[in-house]
Design a protein around this motif. Structure first.
Motif, PDB file in Angstrom:
ATOM      1  N   CYS A  11       0.790  -0.934   0.061  1.00  0.00           N
ATOM      2  CA  CYS A  11       0.422  -0.102  -0.142  1.00  0.00           C
ATOM      3  C   CYS A  11       0.919   0.891   0.362  1.00  0.00           C
ATOM      4  CB  CYS A  11      -0.902  -0.211   0.966  1.00  0.00           C
ATOM      5  SG  CYS A  11      -1.630  -1.206   0.917  1.00  0.00           S
ATOM      6  N   GLY A  12      -0.118   2.558  -0.733  1.00  0.00           N
ATOM      7  CA  GLY A  12       1.496   3.639  -0.434  1.00  0.00           C
ATOM      8  C   GLY A  12       0.753   4.452   0.748  1.00  0.00           C
ATOM      9  N   ASP A  13       0.658   5.874   0.677  1.00  0.00           N
ATOM     10  CA  ASP A  13       0.215   6.943   0.904  1.00  0.00           C
ATOM     11  C   ASP A  13      -1.092   6.466   1.507  1.00  0.00           C
ATOM     12  OD1 ASP A  13       2.288   7.910  -0.610  1.00  0.00           O
ATOM     13  OD2 ASP A  13       2.349   9.970   0.204  1.00  0.00           O
ATOM     14  N   ILE A  14      -1.045   6.820   2.940  1.00  0.00           N
ATOM     15  CA  ILE A  14      -2.484   7.293   3.981  1.00  0.00           C
ATOM     16  C   ILE A  14      -2.994   8.278   3.651  1.00  0.00           C
ATOM     17  CG2 ILE A  14      -4.200   6.596   5.672  1.00  0.00           C
ATOM     18  CD1 ILE A  14      -3.158   4.229   3.151  1.00  0.00           C
ATOM     19  N   HIS A  15      -2.010   8.713   4.488  1.00  0.00           N
ATOM     20  CA  HIS A  15      -2.565  10.269   4.360  1.00  0.00           C
ATOM     21  C   HIS A  15      -3.201  10.295   5.905  1.00  0.00           C
ATOM     22  CE1 HIS A  15       1.420  12.791   3.334  1.00  0.00           C
ATOM     23  NE2 HIS A  15       1.221  12.160   2.035  1.00  0.00           N
ATOM     24  N   GLY A  16      -3.763   9.762   6.907  1.00  0.00           N
ATOM     25  CA  GLY A  16      -4.854  10.259   8.091  1.00  0.00           C
ATOM     26  C   GLY A  16      -5.760  10.132   7.048  1.00  0.00           C
ATOM     27  N   GLN A  17      -6.286   9.346   6.608  1.00  0.00           N
ATOM     28  CA  GLN A  17      -7.041   8.609   5.384  1.00  0.00           C
ATOM     29  C   GLN A  17      -8.349   7.835   6.090  1.00  0.00           C
ATOM     30  OE1 GLN A  17      -6.715  11.767   1.608  1.00  0.00           O
ATOM     31  NE2 GLN A  17      -7.968   9.617   1.731  1.00  0.00           N
ATOM     32  N   TYR A  18      -8.478   7.546   7.560  1.00  0.00           N
ATOM     33  CA  TYR A  18      -8.794   5.836   8.396  1.00  0.00           C
ATOM     34  C   TYR A  18      -9.901   5.620   7.751  1.00  0.00           C
ATOM     35  CZ  TYR A  18      -9.646   3.362  11.844  1.00  0.00           C
ATOM     36  OH  TYR A  18      -9.671   2.179  13.307  1.00  0.00           O
ATOM     37  N   PHE A  19     -11.050   5.871   6.806  1.00  0.00           N
ATOM     38  CA  PHE A  19     -11.718   5.154   6.447  1.00  0.00           C
ATOM     39  C   PHE A  19     -11.478   4.371   5.533  1.00  0.00           C
ATOM     40  CE2 PHE A  19     -13.629   7.911  10.277  1.00  0.00           C
ATOM     41  CZ  PHE A  19     -14.487   7.363  10.437  1.00  0.00           C
ATOM     42  N   ASP A  20     -10.658   5.384   4.552  1.00  0.00           N
ATOM     43  CA  ASP A  20     -10.735   4.842   3.239  1.00  0.00           C
ATOM     44  C   ASP A  20      -9.190   3.291   3.441  1.00  0.00           C
ATOM     45  OD1 ASP A  20     -11.728   6.146   1.767  1.00  0.00           O
ATOM     46  OD2 ASP A  20      -9.895   8.312   2.117  1.00  0.00           O
ATOM     47  N   LEU A  21      -8.763   4.052   5.171  1.00  0.00           N
ATOM     48  CA  LEU A  21      -7.642   2.547   5.231  1.00  0.00           C
ATOM     49  C   LEU A  21      -8.475   1.487   5.346  1.00  0.00           C
ATOM     50  CD1 LEU A  21      -5.398   1.466   6.435  1.00  0.00           C
ATOM     51  CD2 LEU A  21      -5.240   2.452   8.592  1.00  0.00           C
ATOM     52  N   LEU A  22      -9.419   1.288   6.140  1.00  0.00           N
ATOM     53  CA  LEU A  22     -10.371   0.505   6.448  1.00  0.00           C
ATOM     54  C   LEU A  22     -11.349  -0.376   5.336  1.00  0.00           C
ATOM     55  CD1 LEU A  22     -12.407   1.665  10.075  1.00  0.00           C
ATOM     56  CD2 LEU A  22     -10.110   0.866   9.457  1.00  0.00           C
ATOM     57  N   ASN A  23     -11.293   0.453   4.301  1.00  0.00           N
ATOM     58  CA  ASN A  23     -11.668  -0.198   3.483  1.00  0.00           C
ATOM     59  C   ASN A  23     -11.108  -0.597   2.597  1.00  0.00           C
ATOM     60  OD1 ASN A  23     -14.194   0.124   1.066  1.00  0.00           O
ATOM     61  ND2 ASN A  23     -12.431   1.545  -0.609  1.00  0.00           N
ATOM     62  N   ILE A  24      -9.617  -0.673   2.566  1.00  0.00           N
ATOM     63  CA  ILE A  24      -8.448  -1.322   2.161  1.00  0.00           C
ATOM     64  C   ILE A  24      -8.818  -2.384   2.603  1.00  0.00           C
ATOM     65  CG2 ILE A  24      -5.839  -1.678   2.500  1.00  0.00           C
ATOM     66  CD1 ILE A  24      -5.824   1.318   1.725  1.00  0.00           C
ATOM     67  N   PHE A  25      -8.956  -2.871   3.773  1.00  0.00           N
ATOM     68  CA  PHE A  25      -8.572  -3.789   4.493  1.00  0.00           C
ATOM     69  C   PHE A  25     -10.547  -4.574   4.595  1.00  0.00           C
ATOM     70  CE2 PHE A  25      -6.199  -1.347   8.577  1.00  0.00           C
ATOM     71  CZ  PHE A  25      -4.591  -2.377   7.764  1.00  0.00           C
ATOM     72  N   ARG A  26     -11.543  -4.180   4.100  1.00  0.00           N
ATOM     73  CA  ARG A  26     -12.037  -4.632   3.694  1.00  0.00           C
ATOM     74  C   ARG A  26     -12.556  -5.334   1.927  1.00  0.00           C
ATOM     75  NH1 ARG A  26     -16.668  -3.722   0.486  1.00  0.00           N
ATOM     76  NH2 ARG A  26     -16.157  -1.930  -0.665  1.00  0.00           N
ATOM     77  N   LEU A  27     -11.946  -4.721   1.630  1.00  0.00           N
ATOM     78  CA  LEU A  27     -11.446  -4.956   0.063  1.00  0.00           C
ATOM     79  C   LEU A  27     -10.768  -6.380  -0.080  1.00  0.00           C
ATOM     80  CD1 LEU A  27     -11.201  -1.537  -2.481  1.00  0.00           C
ATOM     81  CD2 LEU A  27     -13.468  -3.180  -1.862  1.00  0.00           C
ATOM     82  N   ASN A  28      -9.647  -5.985   0.768  1.00  0.00           N
ATOM     83  CA  ASN A  28      -8.110  -7.047   1.139  1.00  0.00           C
ATOM     84  C   ASN A  28      -8.465  -8.013   2.329  1.00  0.00           C
ATOM     85  OD1 ASN A  28      -5.523  -7.698  -0.521  1.00  0.00           O
ATOM     86  ND2 ASN A  28      -4.921  -7.115   1.070  1.00  0.00           N
ATOM     87  N   GLU A  29      -9.434  -8.028   3.249  1.00  0.00           N
ATOM     88  CA  GLU A  29      -9.318  -8.851   4.170  1.00  0.00           C
ATOM     89  C   GLU A  29      -8.202  -7.915   5.452  1.00  0.00           C
ATOM     90  OE1 GLU A  29      -8.891 -12.760   3.370  1.00  0.00           O
ATOM     91  OE2 GLU A  29     -10.689 -12.909   3.375  1.00  0.00           O
ATOM     92  N   LEU A  30      -7.996  -8.609   6.079  1.00  0.00           N
ATOM     93  CA  LEU A  30      -7.112  -8.130   6.740  1.00  0.00           C
ATOM     94  C   LEU A  30      -5.908  -8.527   7.724  1.00  0.00           C
ATOM     95  CD1 LEU A  30      -9.681  -7.601  10.859  1.00  0.00           C
ATOM     96  CD2 LEU A  30      -8.902  -5.996   9.820  1.00  0.00           C
ATOM     97  N   PRO A  31      -5.524  -7.760   7.640  1.00  0.00           N
ATOM     98  CA  PRO A  31      -3.726  -8.233   7.740  1.00  0.00           C
ATOM     99  C   PRO A  31      -3.624  -9.363   8.435  1.00  0.00           C
ATOM    100  CG  PRO A  31      -3.321  -5.600   8.040  1.00  0.00           C
ATOM    101  CD  PRO A  31      -4.649  -6.523   8.229  1.00  0.00           C
ATOM    102  N   SER A  32      -3.281 -10.576   8.377  1.00  0.00           N
ATOM    103  CA  SER A  32      -2.215 -12.193   9.131  1.00  0.00           C
ATOM    104  C   SER A  32      -1.561 -12.644   8.726  1.00  0.00           C
ATOM    105  CB  SER A  32      -3.740 -13.318   8.974  1.00  0.00           C
ATOM    106  OG  SER A  32      -3.822 -13.304   7.541  1.00  0.00           O
ATOM    107  N   GLU A  33      -1.588 -13.671   9.318  1.00  0.00           N
ATOM    108  CA  GLU A  33       0.325 -14.118   9.278  1.00  0.00           C
ATOM    109  C   GLU A  33      -0.473 -14.481   7.677  1.00  0.00           C
ATOM    110  OE1 GLU A  33       0.646 -17.328  11.905  1.00  0.00           O
ATOM    111  OE2 GLU A  33       1.309 -16.168  13.350  1.00  0.00           O
ATOM    112  N   THR A  34      -1.010 -15.162   6.431  1.00  0.00           N
ATOM    113  CA  THR A  34      -0.979 -16.035   6.221  1.00  0.00           C
ATOM    114  C   THR A  34      -1.198 -14.422   4.750  1.00  0.00           C
ATOM    115  OG1 THR A  34      -3.692 -16.618   5.981  1.00  0.00           O
ATOM    116  CG2 THR A  34      -1.345 -17.500   6.119  1.00  0.00           C
ATOM    117  N   ASN A  35      -1.437 -12.730   5.239  1.00  0.00           N
ATOM    118  CA  ASN A  35      -2.054 -12.382   4.055  1.00  0.00           C
ATOM    119  C   ASN A  35      -1.536 -10.962   4.804  1.00  0.00           C
ATOM    120  OD1 ASN A  35      -3.885 -10.668   2.183  1.00  0.00           O
ATOM    121  ND2 ASN A  35      -4.945  -9.761   3.839  1.00  0.00           N
TER     122      ASN A  35
END
Length: 505
Positions: free
Chosen positions: A247-271
């Motif tokens: 991922c690139g720049d997030i710049h304090g856009q928290y709800f867009d960060l959460l959207n990344i996790f929604r689209l790509n799933e939460l970080p994990s040992e397999t992600n």
């Protein structure tokens, strides 16, 4: 009478007064065209379409290159895009056009401030006050410059005279949670998946993490980063079913960060994820972004990676909002701890020895190796030159060779520089961030230089897509996932930023 007739006429046939009138009409027409372009550019500026504003100001300058206003307006548009070098040059040109043009000094002072050159900024405000001694705004900004210079000198003295870090002075175990705190708790100081999920919900509801737990998380990741090399080697399983996300720049856009996790799933040992710098500033949910990312780093230290960006620095944080936000939501001590922790962040990551990922770009020398990056002494604020500076600040350009940076620090580099670096270091390609791209990403330099930017509709104004990159460890071929912005609470970008960038055209 046409200009062709004038060209063919002899001096005797063309009265001097008629010639002068023709020249005046020509000049008046060019100035009128410049004014029309300026008004259109001003509207684009108000709409926060700074790239188009710069293009139109440049066209206006081609008709009237003696207008201090045009150079000054283009300067502040460059400031908005963090092109500090260009902003500085334009402000200086405005002053050359009109040595008493106060806005030119304001623009130049702001560019100097953004580059951390507070003493140069001070001189500009002193000059404004010589022109207009009753200018209250200039006096306020002059005093702010003096405060920052004193602070800078004090911090330098402390760094020399005191070996104690901020981290060593903080003891979260001795702190009590606030009596009305109803957010998640760390049990025995351990970050768990349940804690991070509860933390995300807490932030979504506009609530704070208690300072006790915020300190615990920051201190944990500081210890993790301290043990890293400046270049971290990352191993991705070499199968077509493995997955790694950049991922690139997030710049304090928290709800867009959460959207990344929604689209790509939460970080994990397999992600696993790599976030490539500029987590904070500009967006007004920077605290929520950085604490969420730090919590995932503490939870998955070997599968969640973070590179330093140019905005993980004191000068940027003072200007673009992170310092103000942390002090508003927590305290100056918390901000100092973040500053210290940002100094520990790695500068780059190498994926499977094939792909180099850094925030900014390449170097002023053709002989930089990956080992040179590994050996960089990064535990400090970014310098104005050298490998660390260029990793954080440099940008690619289309033409071959190298050029001075539009940002006033780092360099611009061409396809030949990228090709030679990759060949010299046996790399397939490079991923960097640092620049807004309309589609959220850009592939340049014959596929060797990829930019990824993950903050969609940057600053609620630019209208760009966000993007992240997926790849597997076998083929290492980038797959681009793009997305639009999502709604967020009504807190404007730059809500905590320095007033230096409140100057309008």
């Amino acid at each position: 009478m046409s200009s062709a007739t004038f060209a063919c006429s002899s001096p005797a046939e063309t009265p001097p007064s008629e010639t002068l009138a023709s020249q005046d009409n020509g000049n008046d027409g060019r100035i009128a065209m410049a004014c029309t372009l300026k008004e259109t550019a001003n509207q684009h500026f108000k709409d926060q379409d700074y790239l188009q504003a710069i293009l139109l100001y440049s066209q206006a300058i081609s008709y009237d290159d003696t207008s201090a206003t045009l150079y000054s307006n283009r300067s502040i548009a460059h400031l908005r895009l963090e092109n500090f070098g260009y902003a500085l040059s334009d402000a200086t040109k405005a002053i050359e056009c009109d040595p008493n043009y106060v806005k030119g000094y304001y623009r130049r002072a702001a560019a100097h401030m953004a580059l951390g050159k507070y003493r140069e900024s001070l001189k500009d405000f002193e000059h404004i006050l010589r022109i207009n001694p009753s200018n209250k705004e200039a006096r306020l900004r002059l005093n702010e410059c003096k405060r920052l210079i004193r602070k800078q000198a004090f911090e330098k003295a402390i760094s020399v005279d005191c070996e104690k870090s901020i981290a060593s002075t903080i003891d979260p175990d001795s702190m009590e949670c606030e009596s009305n705190y109803d957010g998640p708790h760390l049990v025995n100081g351990q970050v768990t998946l349940e804690f991070v999920q509860a933390l995300i919900e807490t932030f979504k509801q506009g609530k704070k993490l208690d300072k006790k737990y915020a300190y615990m998380i920051i201190l944990q990741v500081a210890d993790l980063f301290r043990k890293c090399n400046s270049l971290v080697d990352v191993t991705i399983p070499q199968t077509e079913y493995s997955k790694f996300t950049v991922c690139g720049d997030i710049h304090g856009q928290y709800f867009d960060l959460l959207n990344i996790f929604r689209l790509n799933e939460l970080p994990s040992e397999t992600n696993p994820y790599l976030f490539n710098g500029d987590f904070v500033d500009r967006g007004s949910f920077s605290v929520e972004c950085i604490l969420t990312l730090f919590a995932f780093k503490a939870l998955y230290p070997d599968h969640f990676f973070m590179s330093r960006g140019n905005h993980e620095s004191q000068t940027m944080n003072q200007m673009y909002g992170f310092e103000g936000e942390v002090k508003s939501k927590y305290s100056s001590t918390m901000y100092d701890l973040f500053t210290e922790t940002f100094n520990l962040l790695p500068l780059a990551h190498c994926l499977n020895k094939r792909v180099l990922v850094m925030h900014g770009g390449l170097f002023s020398s053709d002989t930089v190796t990956l080992d040179d990056i590994r050996k960089v002494d990064r535990f400090r604020q970014p310098p104005d030159e050298g490998i660390m500076c260029e990793l954080l600040w440099s940008d690619p350009m289309n033409k071959h060779g190298r050029a001075p940076s539009k940002r006033g620090v780092g360099i611009q580099f061409g396809p030949d520089v990228t090709h030679n670096f990759c060949k010299f270091n046996n790399l397939d390609y490079i991923i960097r961030s640092h620049e807004v791209k309309h589609q959220g990403y850009e592939v340049a330099h014959h596929g060797k230089m990829i930019t990824v930017f993950s903050a969609p509709n940057y600053c609620d104004a630019i209208g760009n897509q966000g993007a992240f990159i997926n790849m597997n460890g076998k083929y290492m071929i980038p797959d681009y996932i793009t997305y639009s912005e999502v709604p967020h609470p009504d807190v404007k970008p730059m809500a905590y930023a320095s007033s230096f960038f409140g100057l309008r055209s």
